[in-house]
Design a protein around this motif. Sequence first.
Motif, PDB file in Angstrom:
ATOM      1  N   ILE A  14       0.638  -9.468   4.333  1.00  7.82           N
ATOM      2  CA  ILE A  14       1.216  -8.209   4.829  1.00  7.82           C
ATOM      3  C   ILE A  14       0.307  -7.041   4.481  1.00  7.82           C
ATOM      4  N   LEU A  15      -0.194  -7.025   3.248  1.00  5.37           N
ATOM      5  CA  LEU A  15      -1.074  -5.944   2.796  1.00  5.37           C
ATOM      6  C   LEU A  15      -2.344  -5.876   3.644  1.00  5.37           C
ATOM      7  N   ALA A  16      -3.001  -7.008   3.843  1.00  2.00           N
ATOM      8  CA  ALA A  16      -4.255  -7.034   4.598  1.00  2.00           C
ATOM      9  C   ALA A  16      -4.029  -6.659   6.060  1.00  2.00           C
ATOM     10  N   ALA A  17      -2.964  -7.195   6.666  1.00  3.22           N
ATOM     11  CA  ALA A  17      -2.704  -6.926   8.078  1.00  3.22           C
ATOM     12  C   ALA A  17      -2.430  -5.442   8.324  1.00  3.22           C
ATOM     13  N   CYS A  18      -1.579  -4.837   7.492  1.00  2.03           N
ATOM     14  CA  CYS A  18      -1.257  -3.419   7.664  1.00  2.03           C
ATOM     15  C   CYS A  18      -2.480  -2.540   7.411  1.00  2.03           C
ATOM     16  N   THR A  19      -3.291  -2.919   6.450  1.00  5.80           N
ATOM     17  CA  THR A  19      -4.504  -2.153   6.166  1.00  5.80           C
ATOM     18  C   THR A  19      -5.440  -2.142   7.368  1.00  5.80           C
ATOM     19  N   LEU A  20      -5.640  -3.290   7.974  1.00  8.41           N
ATOM     20  CA  LEU A  20      -6.547  -3.379   9.116  1.00  8.41           C
ATOM     21  C   LEU A  20      -5.975  -2.664  10.340  1.00  8.41           C
ATOM     22  N   LEU A  21      -4.668  -2.768  10.555  1.00  6.40           N
ATOM     23  CA  LEU A  21      -4.052  -2.095  11.686  1.00  6.40           C
ATOM     24  C   LEU A  21      -4.066  -0.577  11.530  1.00  6.40           C
ATOM     25  N   LEU A  22      -4.127  -0.100  10.296  1.00  5.61           N
ATOM     26  CA  LEU A  22      -4.169   1.343  10.031  1.00  5.61           C
ATOM     27  C   LEU A  22      -5.576   1.914  10.079  1.00  5.61           C
ATOM     28  N   ARG A  23      -6.546   1.060  10.254  1.00  8.66           N
ATOM     29  CA  ARG A  23      -7.943   1.512  10.207  1.00  8.66           C
ATOM     30  C   ARG A  23      -8.199   2.665  11.171  1.00  8.66           C
ATOM     31  N   GLY A  24      -7.648   2.581  12.373  1.00  5.96           N
ATOM     32  CA  GLY A  24      -7.853   3.642  13.353  1.00  5.96           C
ATOM     33  C   GLY A  24      -7.196   4.947  12.949  1.00  5.96           C
ATOM     34  N   SER A  25      -6.025   4.862  12.333  1.00 10.60           N
ATOM     35  CA  SER A  25      -5.311   6.070  11.917  1.00 10.60           C
ATOM     36  C   SER A  25      -6.066   6.820  10.833  1.00 10.60           C
ATOM     37  N   ALA A  64      -6.777  -8.010  -1.525  1.00 10.85           N
ATOM     38  CA  ALA A  64      -5.649  -8.829  -1.056  1.00 10.85           C
ATOM     39  C   ALA A  64      -6.034 -10.296  -0.952  1.00 10.85           C
ATOM     40  N   VAL A  65      -7.200 -10.567  -0.374  1.00 13.16           N
ATOM     41  CA  VAL A  65      -7.656 -11.958  -0.211  1.00 13.16           C
ATOM     42  C   VAL A  65      -7.879 -12.617  -1.567  1.00 13.16           C
ATOM     43  N   LEU A  66      -8.568 -11.921  -2.460  1.00 14.52           N
ATOM     44  CA  LEU A  66      -8.845 -12.487  -3.785  1.00 14.52           C
ATOM     45  C   LEU A  66      -7.549 -12.717  -4.574  1.00 14.52           C
ATOM     46  N   THR A  67      -6.580 -11.801  -4.433  1.00 15.65           N
ATOM     47  CA  THR A  67      -5.306 -11.970  -5.129  1.00 15.65           C
ATOM     48  C   THR A  67      -4.557 -13.196  -4.628  1.00 15.65           C
ATOM     49  N   ALA A  68      -4.517 -13.368  -3.300  1.00 15.42           N
ATOM     50  CA  ALA A  68      -3.817 -14.510  -2.720  1.00 15.42           C
ATOM     51  C   ALA A  68      -4.376 -15.827  -3.240  1.00 15.42           C
ATOM     52  N   ALA A 116       2.157   2.051   6.968  1.00 19.13           N
ATOM     53  CA  ALA A 116       1.944   2.434   5.575  1.00 19.13           C
ATOM     54  C   ALA A 116       3.058   1.892   4.686  1.00 19.13           C
ATOM     55  N   THR A 117       4.266   1.784   5.228  1.00 24.55           N
ATOM     56  CA  THR A 117       5.362   1.169   4.484  1.00 24.55           C
ATOM     57  C   THR A 117       5.062  -0.304   4.213  1.00 24.55           C
ATOM     58  N   GLY A 118       4.548  -1.009   5.227  1.00 17.24           N
ATOM     59  CA  GLY A 118       4.139  -2.398   5.029  1.00 17.24           C
ATOM     60  C   GLY A 118       3.024  -2.513   4.009  1.00 17.24           C
ATOM     61  N   LEU A 119       2.091  -1.574   4.034  1.00 16.97           N
ATOM     62  CA  LEU A 119       1.012  -1.542   3.050  1.00 16.97           C
ATOM     63  C   LEU A 119       1.573  -1.415   1.638  1.00 16.97           C
ATOM     64  N   SER A 120       2.604  -0.597   1.489  1.00 14.12           N
ATOM     65  CA  SER A 120       3.240  -0.427   0.184  1.00 14.12           C
ATOM     66  C   SER A 120       3.977  -1.689  -0.246  1.00 14.12           C
ATOM     67  N   VAL A 121       4.613  -2.377   0.682  1.00 13.09           N
ATOM     68  CA  VAL A 121       5.311  -3.625   0.353  1.00 13.09           C
ATOM     69  C   VAL A 121       4.349  -4.624  -0.269  1.00 13.09           C
ATOM     70  N   GLY A 122       3.199  -4.808   0.372  1.00 12.28           N
ATOM     71  CA  GLY A 122       2.218  -5.752  -0.158  1.00 12.28           C
ATOM     72  C   GLY A 122       1.623  -5.311  -1.472  1.00 12.28           C
ATOM     73  N   THR A 123       1.258  -4.039  -1.557  1.00 12.58           N
ATOM     74  CA  THR A 123       0.640  -3.504  -2.772  1.00 12.58           C
ATOM     75  C   THR A 123       1.554  -3.638  -3.977  1.00 12.58           C
ATOM     76  N   ASN A 124       2.777  -3.148  -3.840  1.00 14.63           N
ATOM     77  CA  ASN A 124       3.707  -3.141  -4.963  1.00 14.63           C
ATOM     78  C   ASN A 124       4.267  -4.520  -5.275  1.00 14.63           C
ATOM     79  N   GLY A 125       4.539  -5.302  -4.236  1.00 18.23           N
ATOM     80  CA  GLY A 125       5.084  -6.630  -4.463  1.00 18.23           C
ATOM     81  C   GLY A 125       4.168  -7.500  -5.301  1.00 18.23           C
ATOM     82  N   LEU A 126       2.870  -7.443  -5.034  1.00 16.08           N
ATOM     83  CA  LEU A 126       1.913  -8.265  -5.777  1.00 16.08           C
ATOM     84  C   LEU A 126       1.855  -7.877  -7.252  1.00 16.08           C
ATOM     85  N   ILE A 127       1.829  -6.588  -7.539  1.00 21.08           N
ATOM     86  CA  ILE A 127       1.723  -6.182  -8.940  1.00 21.08           C
ATOM     87  C   ILE A 127       3.041  -6.353  -9.670  1.00 21.08           C
TER      88      ILE A 127
END
Length: 444
Positions: free
Chosen positions: A422-433, A323-327, A256-267
């Motif tokens: 980073i955002l996409a990878a962390c999101t997918l890895l968190l899917r199970g959680s 994430a993909v569209l932003t990249a 979730a920390t990695g998810l935040s890095v990607g989310t906030n860094g982009l904006i």
Amino acid sequence: MADNSREITIDPRKNPATEHARGNSAFLVAAGATALEYYDFMLFGIAASIMFGPVFFPVANPLTATLLALASFGVGFVARPLGGILSGHFGDRYGRRPVLLASLVAMGTATTLVGLLPGYRQIGWWAPVLLVVLRLVQGLATGGESGGAIVYGVENAPAGKRGVFGSYSGMGQSFGALLAIGAFTAVSATMPESTLLAWGWRVPFLAGGIVTLIGILALARTRDTKDFVSEVGAGKADRTPLRVLFREHPRALLLATGLSVGTNGLIYILLTFAITYSKDNGWSGSQALAGQVVLVAAVAAAVLFAGALADRIGAHKAVVLGAVLTAVFNFVLFGVIAGHSQVAFFAAFAVAGVINALITGPTPVYFASLFPTKVRYSGVSLAYQTGAAISGFAPAAAVFLFDVSGQAAWSVPLFGVLLAGILAACTLLLRGSAREFETEGERR
């Protein structure tokens, strides 16, 4: 067997009037708190990009002055994890509402004092030192606001609308940013540059104190979330939520920390570096700010739709799509900024805002889905703020990469690809959680 502690429970004895009141309260608190937070955040970010260099960091190279000013902006993010720890501990033990109130008081006080702070010419190096101290106080306060607003909105949501209620915080961010941009646009348009640098930039900061006071009075009239009240009533509130968080949810916390890095860094790149880049490519300060208005207005217009989309298809799918569209689109955006078409300039910012809403809208409900009620404030706040602390230096890193690449147009968009990955990878890895957090989209 599913861990029911991860589900946000709904009182089966629903009363329409009560649900309506809770909905109004959730919108007021989640949107209002983040609006005030982002107003203060954007004030500092814009001022650092345009004005703090000559006022607080008088060095020969203007780009170096801007880099130092943006670094002072980033320093505030260092305090955010500590703010997240403190607010999470007290928010999980004593309630979401009192922690949000305390955070607003601290933020409003720091913002007002920035507006009263003398510059380098008046008090020398004490000026940048005190500026950094006040930014650190803002960081501590933000540590309690962002996570608290997310949790407050989601924990008051009825079944099937958690994505929409979670997106209230994203809407508040957009409105707060619009207020800040509007305030700076107003003073920039009505004052000559000499007056603006002398004292005009202080007006929006002083106004921020008044706006925050209004928000505090409004928040004082609300109630705490139904999930927290239910948890305390059942005797399930933990005395050491942080210990439980690290012991039982380390993987979710890390990703979730990695998810935040990607989310906030982009904006943050869009909200700060894009201003500097626009000015370097011949756009005036007022045009650069107008581009930001279009960007943030587009986010505000699309964020509730993005939250509803998260309820429909699943938050993880919406976030990955964003994430993909932003990249991809960042290359288009920065290419357009380097051009000379005013129509294309504003249209590109509008499209970037709609795309970013696909991230801003669904991420709150996704964060909340990762942690049970008894540690939700701690988990969301610590993960979100630690990621924000890291990504807070993204604008300064963008300026550095832009400089060392010989001011290549592709340098910052390429950095955006890394953040989006980073955002996409962390999101997918968190899917199970997040699977046990039930929304219509997550059950598919």
